[in-house]
Design a protein around this motif. Structure first.
Motif, mmCIF file in Angstrom:
data_model
loop_
_atom_site.group_PDB
_atom_site.id
_atom_site.type_symbol
_atom_site.label_atom_id
_atom_site.label_comp_id
_atom_site.label_asym_id
_atom_site.label_seq_id
_atom_site.Cartn_x
_atom_site.Cartn_y
_atom_site.Cartn_z
ATOM 1 N N THR A 227 48.789 112.217 2.092
ATOM 2 C CA THR A 227 47.353 112.241 2.400
ATOM 3 C C THR A 227 46.994 111.375 3.596
ATOM 4 O OG1 THR A 227 47.042 110.454 0.794
ATOM 5 C CG2 THR A 227 46.778 112.722 0.005
ATOM 6 N N GLN A 228 47.751 110.308 3.871
ATOM 7 C CA GLN A 228 47.460 109.418 4.994
ATOM 8 C C GLN A 228 48.532 109.600 6.067
ATOM 9 O OE1 GLN A 228 47.250 105.449 3.495
ATOM 10 N NE2 GLN A 228 45.543 105.899 2.066
ATOM 11 N N VAL A 229 48.050 110.107 7.190
ATOM 12 C CA VAL A 229 48.976 110.423 8.288
ATOM 13 C C VAL A 229 49.153 109.194 9.161
ATOM 14 C CG1 VAL A 229 49.434 111.951 10.226
ATOM 15 C CG2 VAL A 229 48.196 112.809 8.228
ATOM 16 N N ASP A 230 50.383 108.863 9.470
ATOM 17 C CA ASP A 230 50.705 107.725 10.331
ATOM 18 C C ASP A 230 51.090 108.258 11.710
ATOM 19 O OD1 ASP A 230 51.254 105.305 11.370
ATOM 20 O OD2 ASP A 230 53.140 104.971 10.259
ATOM 21 N N ILE A 231 50.235 108.048 12.679
ATOM 22 C CA ILE A 231 50.467 108.555 14.038
ATOM 23 C C ILE A 231 51.017 107.431 14.886
ATOM 24 C CG2 ILE A 231 49.416 109.570 16.071
ATOM 25 C CD1 ILE A 231 47.271 110.754 14.219
ATOM 26 N N LYS A 232 52.119 107.675 15.520
ATOM 27 C CA LYS A 232 52.741 106.706 16.402
ATOM 28 C C LYS A 232 52.525 107.127 17.848
ATOM 29 C CE LYS A 232 56.380 105.345 13.170
ATOM 30 N NZ LYS A 232 57.849 105.216 12.935
ATOM 31 N N ALA A 233 52.181 106.167 18.662
ATOM 32 C CA ALA A 233 51.964 106.454 20.090
ATOM 33 C C ALA A 233 53.296 106.764 20.754
ATOM 34 C CB ALA A 233 51.319 105.267 20.776
ATOM 35 N N PRO A 234 53.327 107.780 21.603
ATOM 36 C CA PRO A 234 54.607 108.131 22.253
ATOM 37 C C PRO A 234 55.014 107.072 23.265
ATOM 38 C CG PRO A 234 52.837 109.438 23.159
ATOM 39 C CD PRO A 234 52.237 108.692 22.014
ATOM 40 N N THR A 235 56.262 106.830 23.316
ATOM 41 C CA THR A 235 56.780 105.860 24.292
ATOM 42 C C THR A 235 56.804 106.479 25.676
ATOM 43 O OG1 THR A 235 59.022 106.624 23.816
ATOM 44 C CG2 THR A 235 58.216 104.770 22.531
ATOM 45 N N PRO A 236 56.435 105.739 26.694
ATOM 46 C CA PRO A 236 56.427 106.322 28.055
ATOM 47 C C PRO A 236 57.848 106.616 28.520
ATOM 48 C CG PRO A 236 56.042 103.954 28.153
ATOM 49 C CD PRO A 236 56.027 104.314 26.697
ATOM 50 N N LYS A 237 57.918 107.675 29.271
ATOM 51 C CA LYS A 237 59.210 108.057 29.823
ATOM 52 C C LYS A 237 59.534 107.201 31.033
ATOM 53 C CE LYS A 237 58.761 112.872 28.369
ATOM 54 N NZ LYS A 237 58.731 114.263 28.831
ATOM 55 N N TYR A 238 60.805 107.007 31.223
ATOM 56 C CA TYR A 238 61.228 106.253 32.394
ATOM 57 C C TYR A 238 61.115 107.144 33.620
ATOM 58 C CZ TYR A 238 63.082 102.902 29.042
ATOM 59 O OH TYR A 238 63.216 102.003 28.027
ATOM 60 N N THR A 239 60.293 106.688 34.557
ATOM 61 C CA THR A 239 60.052 107.484 35.775
ATOM 62 C C THR A 239 60.894 107.012 36.936
ATOM 63 O OG1 THR A 239 58.200 106.053 36.352
ATOM 64 C CG2 THR A 239 57.718 108.032 35.058
ATOM 65 N N THR A 240 61.645 105.955 36.723
ATOM 66 C CA THR A 240 62.473 105.442 37.817
ATOM 67 C C THR A 240 63.931 105.485 37.408
ATOM 68 O OG1 THR A 240 62.222 103.175 37.015
ATOM 69 C CG2 THR A 240 60.647 103.926 38.688
ATOM 70 N N THR A 241 64.772 105.608 38.419
ATOM 71 C CA THR A 241 66.215 105.632 38.171
ATOM 72 C C THR A 241 66.754 104.209 38.132
ATOM 73 O OG1 THR A 241 66.627 105.810 40.534
ATOM 74 C CG2 THR A 241 66.412 107.867 39.323
ATOM 75 N N LYS A 242 68.054 104.093 37.908
ATOM 76 C CA LYS A 242 68.669 102.775 37.846
ATOM 77 C C LYS A 242 68.609 102.052 39.182
ATOM 78 C CE LYS A 242 71.876 104.059 34.174
ATOM 79 N NZ LYS A 242 73.296 104.198 33.777
ATOM 80 N N THR A 243 68.638 102.832 40.250
ATOM 81 C CA THR A 243 68.615 102.213 41.583
ATOM 82 C C THR A 243 67.211 101.871 42.066
ATOM 83 O OG1 THR A 243 68.610 104.417 42.535
ATOM 84 C CG2 THR A 243 70.753 103.366 42.247
ATOM 85 N N GLY A 244 66.168 102.252 41.242
ATOM 86 C CA GLY A 244 64.795 101.905 41.611
ATOM 87 C C GLY A 244 64.015 103.005 42.293
ATOM 88 N N PHE A 245 64.576 104.195 42.437
ATOM 89 C CA PHE A 245 63.855 105.303 43.066
ATOM 90 C C PHE A 245 63.038 106.055 42.015
ATOM 91 C CE2 PHE A 245 67.499 104.578 45.855
ATOM 92 C CZ PHE A 245 66.855 104.498 47.095
ATOM 93 N N ILE A 246 61.932 106.630 42.476
ATOM 94 C CA ILE A 246 61.069 107.423 41.585
ATOM 95 C C ILE A 246 61.668 108.819 41.462
ATOM 96 C CG2 ILE A 246 58.767 108.372 41.250
ATOM 97 C CD1 ILE A 246 57.681 106.064 42.902
ATOM 98 N N LYS A 247 61.688 109.322 40.236
ATOM 99 C CA LYS A 247 62.232 110.658 39.997
ATOM 100 C C LYS A 247 61.310 111.728 40.576
ATOM 101 C CE LYS A 247 64.756 109.524 35.769
ATOM 102 N NZ LYS A 247 64.920 109.860 34.339
ATOM 103 N N ARG A 248 61.919 112.856 40.879
ATOM 104 C CA ARG A 248 61.145 113.952 41.465
ATOM 105 C C ARG A 248 60.117 114.496 40.471
ATOM 106 N NH1 ARG A 248 64.492 118.788 44.034
ATOM 107 N NH2 ARG A 248 65.098 117.041 45.400
ATOM 108 N N ALA A 249 60.482 114.588 39.183
ATOM 109 C CA ALA A 249 59.532 115.103 38.192
ATOM 110 C C ALA A 249 58.315 114.184 38.080
ATOM 111 C CB ALA A 249 60.228 115.249 36.843
ATOM 112 N N ALA A 250 58.554 112.831 38.090
ATOM 113 C CA ALA A 250 57.430 111.890 38.022
ATOM 114 C C ALA A 250 56.548 111.994 39.259
ATOM 115 C CB ALA A 250 57.962 110.474 37.857
ATOM 116 N N ARG A 251 57.193 112.160 40.417
ATOM 117 C CA ARG A 251 56.404 112.290 41.643
ATOM 118 C C ARG A 251 55.553 113.559 41.629
ATOM 119 N NH1 ARG A 251 60.290 111.382 44.689
ATOM 120 N NH2 ARG A 251 60.882 113.490 45.327
ATOM 121 N N LEU A 252 56.133 114.652 41.112
ATOM 122 C CA LEU A 252 55.363 115.903 41.011
ATOM 123 C C LEU A 252 54.207 115.760 40.022
ATOM 124 C CD1 LEU A 252 58.215 118.567 41.019
ATOM 125 C CD2 LEU A 252 56.579 118.106 42.834
ATOM 126 N N GLU A 253 54.443 115.036 38.899
ATOM 127 C CA GLU A 253 53.355 114.835 37.931
ATOM 128 C C GLU A 253 52.219 114.034 38.539
ATOM 129 O OE1 GLU A 253 54.971 113.041 34.504
ATOM 130 O OE2 GLU A 253 56.067 114.852 33.824
#
Length: 547
Positions: A227-253
């Motif tokens: 009866t009681q729904v527990d909603i969890k906030a989604p964790t943000p996706k990592y938009t940067t790579t290990k080298t520090g560059f922004i991913k193309r999908a994040a840039r398009l978004e």
């Protein structure tokens, strides 16, 4: 004097190259003016053909300079000979150009024809595939129908085999309820029972689902997680790579979000009303443009110096560009080698594809040849069968006509024989009468001459001869009467004869005359067929060896 940086290349903004005006001094003919007919887009930029044309023009001008003058009469023949030689050379060169042009056109025509043949082959292959697919679909449908009919007939045979003797069996209720595959648990709709007719008997009736108190009790028995729904906030996706560059999908978004926000702002933007003028605005006059400067006409020496400087600049720039090209080629020599190997691999692949195409064409030709051979063999067999049947039917028809003619001739022979016998009988009767009369006369003459016979012997002889003659006449009349009766009976039988009886007679004649001949022909054909098999096998071996 002003430099600008744009987003466009010079080649996109440039139209035709600029050609400045020029002045030709008296007594000089620059070589560059001989190329004035060449324009941008028409023989420019110059290629190998244009360079050859320029070289030929230089040779011709040099040849014209070597021609003897026209003021000397002794040099006219030499001048004409040189001009004829040059004209022959020009005609030969023109013929070579025409041959090259024809070869190029022929190559283009060959490529077009080959492309058309390939397109036609692809179209034929596609049509054959479609035709084959349609036949496969039809075959699968027929197979499904045959399998369905087979299952139906098997069920019928199984049902009949269960009670082969046709005895009546009582219903075994215990067996039906112990077997969960019986009609009691799983009735068949083809027998006449439809389970959906009484579906209301399977409706679930529960206290917890039909009454409010039952629903409250059911809700109280459920855990809190339902009866009681527990909603969890989604964790943000990592938009940067290990080298520090922004991913193309994040840039398009991000760009899409900005465009969406701009569209919403433009859509929801409210037009502001125009404000009334509170103060007069001063219209400033534009600053007057300075006068157009004019240049004084330079002198000839300055112009020649400027042209020399420009020519020297072109040479230096061309040499600098050439050095840059050589340096770039040396730097990227490995890449050039790699590209050359790649193109070589492509050429090998093209050669393989060409070999496969030739193999496919050879197989297609072999298939067409085999099909043509089969068709020719079938055609020869059909012609032989038709010839044999035609000969047999011709023989039968001729035999039937011969039998009919033979019967007619036999009837005519019988009639002629009867008439001949009648005439012979009449002729023999007349001859006998004449002989008897002659004998009587001779006897009378002898009796009268001898005189030693008596009247009694004479009368006895007359009575005996008359009795013999009378008996002979009566016998002849009786024979003629019997012959007439027999002829009447025969004619009556022939008139009463039916078609079935005539067909029986013809069948007997055909059986006695044609059946042995047909058996002989069939035996000959069998012998010929057995010989033809060996001949055909020998022909196949010979043709295969020759191929």
């Amino acid at each position: 004097t002003l430099g600008t940086q744009t987003d466009y290349r010079d080649g996109e903004a440039q139209t035709d190259p600029y050609s400045p005006e020029y002045i030709v001094p008296n007594g000089s003919i620059p070589e560059l003016l001989t190329l004035a007919t060449l324009t941008w887009g028409r023989d420019l930029p110059a290629g190998l053909a244009e360079v050859e044309m320029i070289e030929r023009a230089r040779e011709k001008r040099a040849w014209e300079a070597t021609l003897p003058a026209m003021d000397n009469a002794s040099q006219i023949a030499k001048r004409r000979k040189m001009m004829d030689d040059m004209e022959r050379k020009e005609w030969a060169f023109r013929e070579q150009e025409i041959e090259k042009l024809q070869e190029v056109r022929l190559e283009v025509l060959k490529k077009l024809l080959w492309r058309r043949v390939e397109n036609q082959n692809e179209l034929d292959a596609k049509r054959l595939d479609d035709h084959w697919q349609n036949h496969q679909k039809a075959k699968e449908e027929k197979i499904k129908k045959i399998q369905h009919d087979c299952v139906l007939m098997l069920r019928k045979l199984i049902a009949k085999r269960k009670n082969v003797m046709g005895k009546l069996e009582r219903r075994d209720i215990i067996k039906e309820y112990t077997d969960f595959a019986s009609q009691t648990y799983a009735p068949l709709s083809r027998i006449g029972y439809f389970p959906d007719n009484h579906s209301e008997r399977y409706v679930v009736k529960s206290f917890y689902l039909e009454t409010f108190a039952g629903l409250c009790e059911l809700e109280a028995s459920l855990p809190d997680s339902v009866t009681q729904v527990d909603i969890k906030a989604p964790t943000p996706k990592y938009t940067t790579t290990k080298t520090g560059f922004i991913k193309r999908a994040a840039r398009l978004e991000v760009e899409l979000a900005q465009v969406h926000q701009a569209l919403l702002e433009k859509k929801n933007k409210v037009k502001e009303p125009k404000k009334p003028l509170r103060l007069l605005e001063k219209v400033e006059k534009p600053v007057p443009r300075p006068p157009t400067p004019t240049l004084e006409k330079p002198s000839i020496e300055e112009e020649e110096t400027e042209l020399a400087v420009i020519y020297l600049q072109k040479l230096l720039r061309g040499r600098a560009i050439q050095n840059m090209m050589f340096e770039g080629k040396e730097k990227r020599l490995e890449l050039i080698q790699e590209l050359r190997t790649t193109h070589a691999l492509q050429e090998d692949r093209q050669l393989i594809l060409k070999a496969e195409e030739q193999m496919r064409l050879a197989l297609q030709q072999q298939y067409d040849l085999q099909k043509h051979k089969l068709l020719s063999v079938e055609k020869h067999l059909a012609r032989e069968e038709g010839r044999v049947l035609a000969n047999m039917f011709d023989f039968l028809s001729k035999e039937l006509v011969r039998l009919q003619e033979e019967r007619k001739i036999h009837a005519f022979v019988m009639l002629a024989e009867r008439q001949r016998r009648m005439r012979e009988a009449e002729e023999s009767g007349r001859r006998q009468m004449e002989e008897r009369r002659r004998k009587e006369e001779d006897e009378i003459f002898k009796q009268a001459r001898e005189g030693d016979c008596t009247i009694d012997s004479y009368l006895e002889d007359i009575i005996l001869t008359s009795m013999e003659n009378t008996a002979e006449e009566q016998a002849r009349e009786e024979v003629q009467r019997m012959a007439v009766e027999i002829n009447d009976i025969a004619y009556e039988m022939e008139s009463r004869q039916t078609r079935l009886q005539s067909e029986e007679i013809v069948a007997e004649l055909v059986y006695s005359f044609l059946i042995p001949e047909a058996e002989k022909m069939s035996m000959r054909e069998k012998v010929r067929q057995s010989q033809r098999k060996h001949i055909y096998a020998a022909h196949q071996i010979i043709h295969r060896d020759t191929e």
